[in-house]
Motif scaffolding. Structure first.
Motif, PDB file in Angstrom:
ATOM      1  N   TYR A   1      -4.555   4.574   3.371  1.00 61.17           N
ATOM      2  CA  TYR A   1      -3.657   3.681   2.648  1.00 61.17           C
ATOM      3  C   TYR A   1      -4.446   2.908   1.593  1.00 61.17           C
ATOM      4  O   TYR A   1      -5.520   2.372   1.878  1.00 61.17           O
ATOM      5  N   ARG A   2      -3.904   2.894   0.384  1.00 61.12           N
ATOM      6  CA  ARG A   2      -4.562   2.192  -0.712  1.00 61.12           C
ATOM      7  C   ARG A   2      -3.590   1.228  -1.369  1.00 61.12           C
ATOM      8  O   ARG A   2      -2.376   1.473  -1.401  1.00 61.12           O
ATOM      9  N   LYS A   3      -4.156   0.155  -1.909  1.00 66.30           N
ATOM     10  CA  LYS A   3      -3.337  -0.810  -2.647  1.00 66.30           C
ATOM     11  C   LYS A   3      -2.646  -0.092  -3.803  1.00 66.30           C
ATOM     12  O   LYS A   3      -3.267   0.673  -4.532  1.00 66.30           O
ATOM     13  N   SER A   4      -1.362  -0.339  -3.962  1.00 65.96           N
ATOM     14  CA  SER A   4      -0.568   0.387  -4.951  1.00 65.96           C
ATOM     15  C   SER A   4      -0.395  -0.421  -6.231  1.00 65.96           C
ATOM     16  O   SER A   4       0.162  -1.513  -6.218  1.00 65.96           O
ATOM     17  N   TYR A   5      -0.903   0.125  -7.327  1.00 65.50           N
ATOM     18  CA  TYR A   5      -0.680  -0.430  -8.655  1.00 65.50           C
ATOM     19  C   TYR A   5      -1.039   0.655  -9.661  1.00 65.50           C
ATOM     20  O   TYR A   5      -1.638   1.679  -9.311  1.00 65.50           O
ATOM     21  N   ASN A   6      -0.643   0.464 -10.903  1.00 68.25           N
ATOM     22  CA  ASN A   6      -0.928   1.469 -11.927  1.00 68.25           C
ATOM     23  C   ASN A   6      -1.137   0.763 -13.260  1.00 68.25           C
ATOM     24  O   ASN A   6      -0.179   0.312 -13.891  1.00 68.25           O
ATOM     25  N   LYS A   7      -2.377   0.655 -13.678  1.00 67.46           N
ATOM     26  CA  LYS A   7      -2.689  -0.026 -14.936  1.00 67.46           C
ATOM     27  C   LYS A   7      -2.063   0.685 -16.125  1.00 67.46           C
ATOM     28  O   LYS A   7      -1.567   0.051 -17.055  1.00 67.46           O
ATOM     29  N   GLU A   8      -2.094   2.008 -16.090  1.00 65.05           N
ATOM     30  CA  GLU A   8      -1.581   2.784 -17.218  1.00 65.05           C
ATOM     31  C   GLU A   8      -0.097   2.535 -17.432  1.00 65.05           C
ATOM     32  O   GLU A   8       0.377   2.425 -18.562  1.00 65.05           O
ATOM     33  N   LEU A   9       0.647   2.430 -16.324  1.00 65.49           N
ATOM     34  CA  LEU A   9       2.087   2.212 -16.423  1.00 65.49           C
ATOM     35  C   LEU A   9       2.445   0.733 -16.423  1.00 65.49           C
ATOM     36  O   LEU A   9       3.616   0.378 -16.515  1.00 65.49           O
ATOM     37  N   GLY A  10       1.443  -0.125 -16.294  1.00 67.04           N
ATOM     38  CA  GLY A  10       1.702  -1.559 -16.310  1.00 67.04           C
ATOM     39  C   GLY A  10       2.344  -2.075 -15.038  1.00 67.04           C
ATOM     40  O   GLY A  10       3.019  -3.103 -15.047  1.00 67.04           O
ATOM     41  N   ILE A  11       2.148  -1.360 -13.931  1.00 68.78           N
ATOM     42  CA  ILE A  11       2.726  -1.776 -12.648  1.00 68.78           C
ATOM     43  C   ILE A  11       1.672  -2.567 -11.880  1.00 68.78           C
ATOM     44  O   ILE A  11       0.623  -2.030 -11.510  1.00 68.78           O
TER      45      ILE A  11
ATOM     46  N   LYS B   1       0.834  -1.203   0.000  1.00 69.96           N
ATOM     47  CA  LYS B   1       0.000   0.000   0.000  1.00 69.96           C
ATOM     48  C   LYS B   1       0.867   1.251   0.000  1.00 69.96           C
ATOM     49  O   LYS B   1       2.031   1.221   0.397  1.00 69.96           O
ATOM     50  N   LYS B   2       0.257   2.346  -0.432  1.00 72.11           N
ATOM     51  CA  LYS B   2       0.888   3.659  -0.350  1.00 72.11           C
ATOM     52  C   LYS B   2      -0.007   4.593   0.453  1.00 72.11           C
ATOM     53  O   LYS B   2      -1.231   4.436   0.469  1.00 72.11           O
ATOM     54  N   ALA B   3       0.640   5.561   1.093  1.00 75.31           N
ATOM     55  CA  ALA B   3      -0.101   6.508   1.928  1.00 75.31           C
ATOM     56  C   ALA B   3      -0.574   7.697   1.092  1.00 75.31           C
ATOM     57  O   ALA B   3       0.164   8.218   0.253  1.00 75.31           O
ATOM     58  N   TYR B   4      -1.813   8.103   1.326  1.00 76.94           N
ATOM     59  CA  TYR B   4      -2.388   9.258   0.644  1.00 76.94           C
ATOM     60  C   TYR B   4      -3.098  10.137   1.672  1.00 76.94           C
ATOM     61  O   TYR B   4      -3.596   9.646   2.693  1.00 76.94           O
ATOM     62  N   THR B   5      -3.147  11.427   1.377  1.00 78.46           N
ATOM     63  CA  THR B   5      -3.895  12.343   2.230  1.00 78.46           C
ATOM     64  C   THR B   5      -5.379  12.218   1.911  1.00 78.46           C
ATOM     65  O   THR B   5      -5.778  12.238   0.743  1.00 78.46           O
ATOM     66  N   ASP B   6      -6.178  12.090   2.934  1.00 78.69           N
ATOM     67  CA  ASP B   6      -7.625  11.968   2.773  1.00 78.69           C
ATOM     68  C   ASP B   6      -8.186  13.275   2.212  1.00 78.69           C
ATOM     69  O   ASP B   6      -7.966  14.352   2.774  1.00 78.69           O
ATOM     70  N   ASP B   7      -8.893  13.194   1.077  1.00 82.69           N
ATOM     71  CA  ASP B   7      -9.466  14.397   0.458  1.00 82.69           C
ATOM     72  C   ASP B   7     -10.468  15.095   1.375  1.00 82.69           C
ATOM     73  O   ASP B   7     -10.629  16.322   1.321  1.00 82.69           O
ATOM     74  N   LYS B   8     -11.120  14.318   2.217  1.00 84.68           N
ATOM     75  CA  LYS B   8     -12.150  14.887   3.089  1.00 84.68           C
ATOM     76  C   LYS B   8     -11.596  15.360   4.431  1.00 84.68           C
ATOM     77  O   LYS B   8     -12.271  16.077   5.168  1.00 84.68           O
ATOM     78  N   ASP B   9     -10.384  14.926   4.744  1.00 84.76           N
ATOM     79  CA  ASP B   9      -9.759  15.317   6.017  1.00 84.76           C
ATOM     80  C   ASP B   9      -8.248  15.314   5.819  1.00 84.76           C
ATOM     81  O   ASP B   9      -7.607  14.269   5.869  1.00 84.76           O
ATOM     82  N   ILE B  10      -7.675  16.496   5.580  1.00 84.79           N
ATOM     83  CA  ILE B  10      -6.251  16.569   5.249  1.00 84.79           C
ATOM     84  C   ILE B  10      -5.352  16.147   6.405  1.00 84.79           C
ATOM     85  O   ILE B  10      -4.153  15.942   6.220  1.00 84.79           O
ATOM     86  N   PHE B  11      -5.920  16.018   7.603  1.00 85.25           N
ATOM     87  CA  PHE B  11      -5.130  15.572   8.745  1.00 85.25           C
ATOM     88  C   PHE B  11      -5.137  14.049   8.881  1.00 85.25           C
ATOM     89  O   PHE B  11      -4.501  13.489   9.769  1.00 85.25           O
ATOM     90  N   ASN B  12      -5.864  13.420   7.982  1.00 93.57           N
ATOM     91  CA  ASN B  12      -5.990  11.965   8.040  1.00 93.57           C
ATOM     92  C   ASN B  12      -5.240  11.326   6.873  1.00 93.57           C
ATOM     93  O   ASN B  12      -5.308  11.797   5.738  1.00 93.57           O
ATOM     94  N   THR B  13      -4.510  10.274   7.158  1.00100.25           N
ATOM     95  CA  THR B  13      -3.784   9.530   6.124  1.00100.25           C
ATOM     96  C   THR B  13      -4.508   8.222   5.843  1.00100.25           C
ATOM     97  O   THR B  13      -4.880   7.498   6.771  1.00100.25           O
TER      98      THR B  13
END
Length: 330
Positions: free
Chosen positions: A91-101, A77-89
């Motif tokens: 984590y989402r599964k990390s992959y990228n279809k466009e880049l083939g990752i 997973k990678k850490a992202y800032t929550d769009d609804k709460d910038i003080f909250n982090t």
């Protein structure tokens, strides 16, 4: 396929609230993960392409979620800032279809201890590229050692190191100005229009010579072209530094796009082109090649003299926008 099935997985699969068919598919998905676990990095994560998992079972994601819920595997997973709460982090599964990752996984239990189970891994996934590489290595008298890396999905085998001397009398078919042209094809397919970059290829000009001319390189024709090639490689693979910053002004839209895909990892530019290259050369051309002997060497393939013209025409027909050429190994 013979795999080691730990008791934790065995118990979890037996307790699945589904029918026997789903449980058997769960064993197959475990085996699919197990077969890729030798690719694990220092933190235990290993890449598993979704196409491979889908070929084993189309609803693989439900089984993976079940394994995650039971604490048997984990996603990278990678850490992202929550769009609804910038003080909250979050984590989402990390992959990228466009880049083939593809997504990465790791086992949270010891998979080296357990019962040995023979799993029927029949799937619809085609592996002719592997079979033809294997058979060609055997015919040429090499040990069968074949692997595929995660960075660019390139194929490596036991004959690749000294192929120029070991295969004298054979032919290679490769592409001219390979990576710049692949980037052009990628931009064209994605609808990304950098006027100057596209102009070069739309007018069938030599990319490196045009870059050298536009940026006023000095020296011989050969040295200017070599400097342009070096500049391109820095532009694609670098972490910001390029020998001549004017390339960003020459190709502003392309530079902006490359910067965006390097945001998470500066190596993504090089990875992208290698993956495009591998998708063409391995997953398509080699998989469907009209001959029985062929060995891949990144952006080229080794074939016999009797097959070279037929394979060359096949490549040209498949990808008319790529400039293929044949060369005798001597």
């Amino acid at each position: 396929m013979l795999v080691t099935l730990p008791n934790q997985f065995k118990t979890a699969i037996n307790k699945m609230p589904f029918n026997v068919t789903v449980k058997k598919n769960a064993i197959k998905i475990y085996a699919a993960l197990y077969s890729k676990s030798h690719l694990k990095n220092s933190t235990g994560f290993f890449p598993v392409p979704s196409a491979y998992l889908a070929a084993v079972n189309k609803r693989y994601y439900k089984i993976l979620d079940y394994f995650v819920e039971r604490g048997l595997i984990d996603y990278y997973k990678k850490a992202y800032t929550d769009d609804k709460d910038i003080f909250n982090t979050i984590y989402r599964k990390s992959y990228n279809k466009e880049l083939g990752i593809c997504a990465k996984y790791r086992f949270l239990v010891n998979v080296e201890v357990g019962d040995e189970v023979n799993v029927d891994m029949v799937s619809n996934r085609t592996n002719r590229w592997w079979n033809i590489t294997e058979n060609s290595l055997i015919e040429a008298g090499f040990d069968v050692k074949i692997s595929r890396d995660d960075f660019g999905r390139r194929v490596w085998h036991s004959a690749i190191r000294n192929y120029k001397t070991d295969f004298q009398g054979y032919y290679t078919i490769d592409s001219q100005c390979s990576q710049p042209r692949l980037l052009y094809k990628y931009f064209k397919d994605k609808g990304i229009n950098d006027p100057e970059y596209m102009r070069i290829f739309n007018n069938e000009l030599d990319f490196y010579s045009e870059v050298a001319k536009k940026l006023d390189f000095t020296g011989t024709k050969e040295s200017k072209r070599a400097d342009a090639k070096d500049l391109f490689m820095h532009w694609i693979n670098g972490n910001g530094y390029v020998p001549d910053f004017e390339i960003h002004n020459l190709f502003p839209i392309a530079s902006k796009y490359l910067k965006s895909i390097k945001k998470g990892n500066y190596k993504s530019g090089g990875s992208l082109l290698q993956r495009i290259e591998s998708k063409i050369w391995i997953d398509d051309l080699l998989t469907n090649i009209p001959c029985d002997f062929a060995l891949p060497v990144h952006d080229s393939v080794i074939v016999k003299e009797k097959d070279v013209d037929r394979v060359l025409e096949y490549c040209k027909a498949k990808y008319p926008e790529i400039r293929f050429k044949k060369a005798l190994l001597k």
